[in-house]
Design an enzyme around this catalytic site. Structure first.
Site, PDB file in Angstrom:
ATOM      1  N   LEU A  15      15.161  37.747 -44.119  1.00  0.00           N
ATOM      2  CA  LEU A  15      14.935  37.674 -42.675  1.00  0.00           C
ATOM      3  C   LEU A  15      16.144  38.154 -41.896  1.00  0.00           C
ATOM      4  CD1 LEU A  15      13.221  34.160 -42.416  1.00  0.00           C
ATOM      5  CD2 LEU A  15      12.111  36.406 -42.385  1.00  0.00           C
ATOM      6  N   ALA A  20      28.281  34.880 -43.734  1.00  0.00           N
ATOM      7  CA  ALA A  20      28.343  33.833 -44.755  1.00  0.00           C
ATOM      8  C   ALA A  20      27.282  34.009 -45.835  1.00  0.00           C
ATOM      9  CB  ALA A  20      28.186  32.459 -44.114  1.00  0.00           C
ATOM     10  N   GLY A  21      26.243  34.780 -45.557  1.00  0.00           N
ATOM     11  CA  GLY A  21      25.190  34.939 -46.549  1.00  0.00           C
ATOM     12  C   GLY A  21      23.943  35.581 -45.982  1.00  0.00           C
ATOM     13  N   ASP A 130      30.546  26.600 -34.375  1.00  0.00           N
ATOM     14  CA  ASP A 130      30.230  28.030 -34.254  1.00  0.00           C
ATOM     15  C   ASP A 130      29.015  28.230 -33.347  1.00  0.00           C
ATOM     16  OD1 ASP A 130      30.783  30.704 -34.743  1.00  0.00           O
ATOM     17  OD2 ASP A 130      29.434  30.813 -36.450  1.00  0.00           O
TER      18      ASP A 130
END
Length: 410
Positions: A15, A20-21, A130
């Site tokens: 998606l 971070a990933g 964040d």
């Protein structure tokens, strides 16, 4: 291609990607889920895996209508994943990219939702660290709120804290997104709940204006502005809303509102901004990189992407132009003290020329010529008026007047 995540989940398609990933659309025992699969280098870090497990209880216990709930944490070989509720919609950054800015009523409603979610997290002892448009999801299947806003949910709780391990960030490093970092983070202090309020006020400013109050240019310049400059006013919004933004962007954390207070105050202001159109302002110019870069850091070559340039020599910029976990060096006191101008970049009225631009210089020359011409015309008009007045006086004079006005003969 389907991929197994642990023994209970299957990831079907990507998606989105972040620093971070990768976020996947997945399937679990209870139906569709979103799976955030952290980078392999993070999964191989045993210290981080331990922190990941320690955070499990706090993250799984965080439930609120305006928070994307974490259902499970998976540690399986090289896989380190957060399994979250699937939100059918888009993120706030995508909405901003499309519309540039939102009507005040919709902006206030969205930020009020996020403030409510933060209030629940802070009450549970969890700081997000964040908050930014990329981490706010809009539920397109939820009921429309004030200004036609879709319900907003805050996501990625715990990720910043997981990534920010002592091994990665010592006292000389910062993890975060430059545009949204509170001054105390820039100065190397530990993050408290108030950093989320500062970041959320920055998001509100951005939703209204189309740009962040202290962003633009080299990240070193952005960090310095957070510490040394005051926010420039936004024309066209009610004073009550502006004062709320200013309070939440205060340099001192103790001066900011709590999340619960911010959410309540914003909802009280909704009738005041109902029906207002989006603001008609232009983003201020970004100063040249060479003038704004931190003194000990070389200016990056080529175009500068906001938030993408790491201040750590040799670090690789991430794909996102507002990277979630950009690693930056903490500026020294001399760097933070330099370049302060008192007020951050001032928004321009839409259509106004940029100061110092060719268009601005041409407009200045035209104004000077117009003023000079007007002065000449006024002087000429004054001269003609004087001549006419003198002529009239002479025409009205009698012969005796003329005789009396003549010089005496010897």
């Amino acid at each position: 291609m389907a991929r197994k995540i642990g023994s209970r989940y299957t990831a079907h398609q990507i998606l989105g990607r972040g620093s971070a990933g990768t976020v996947w659309l997945g399937e679990g025992p209870e139906g569709p889920v979103a799976i955030k699969l952290l980078r392999e280098d993070l999964a191989s870090d045993q210290e981080l895996v331990g922190r990941f497990v320690q955070e499990r209880t706090a993250l799984l216990g965080l439930e609120h209508p305006h928070v994307v709930s974490v259902r499970d944490l998976v540690v399986d070989g090289n896989d380190l994943a957060l399994v979250m509720d699937l939100v059918r919609g888009t993120d706030l950054r995508t909405r901003l990219d499309r519309d540039k800015r939102l009507a005040p009523e919709a902006a206030v409603a969205i930020v009020a939702d996020v403030a409510d979610g933060l209030a629940a997290a802070h009450a549970a002892g969890v700081v997000h660290r964040d908050v930014k448009p990329e981490n706010v999801l809009l539920d397109m299947q939820g009921p429309l709120g004030p200004g036609g806003a879709h319900p907003a949910l805050l996501t990625d709780f715990g990720v910043a804290k997981l990534i920010d391990s002592p091994k990665r960030t010592r006292a000389t490093k910062i993890i975060g997104t430059p545009d949204y970092l509170a001054p105390e983070i820039v100065e190397g202090l530990p993050p408290r709940a108030s950093v989320d309020i500062y970041a959320l006020a920055t998001v509100l400013y951005e939703l209204l204006a189309g740009f962040t109050p202290f962003g633009g240019g080299h990240p070193g310049a952005v960090l310095r502005r957070h510490v040394t400059e005051t926010v420039a006013p936004l024309p066209g919004i009610p004073d009550e809303l502006w004062q709320l933004i200013v309070q939440c962007l205060a340099k001192g954390p103790a001066s900011r509102l709590r999340a619960s207070e911010l959410g309540a105050r914003l909802r009280e202001l909704l009738p005041l901004v109902a029906g207002m159109p989006p603001l008609d302002v232009d983003e201020p110019d970004t100063e040249p990189v060479e003038e704004e870069a931190a003194p000990s850091e070389p200016a990056p070559a080529g175009p500068v992407r906001r938030g993408a340039v790491p201040l750590v020599p040799g670090a690789r910029p991430a794909d996102s132009n507002r990277d979630t976990h950009t690693s930056m060096r903490v500026p020294g006191p001399d760097e933070l003290a330099g370049g302060a101008r008192g007020t951050a970049r001032v928004p321009r009225t839409s259509g106004a020329p940029r100061p110092g631009s060719a268009r601005h210089r041409a407009a200045t020359r035209r104004r000077r010529i117009a003023l000079g011409t007007a002065a000449v015309l006024l002087a000429a008009a004054a001269g003609v008026g004087t001549w006419l007045a003198t002529s009239d006086d002479d025409a009205d004079a009698t012969p005796q007047d003329t005789k009396n006005s003549a010089p005496a003969t010897p």
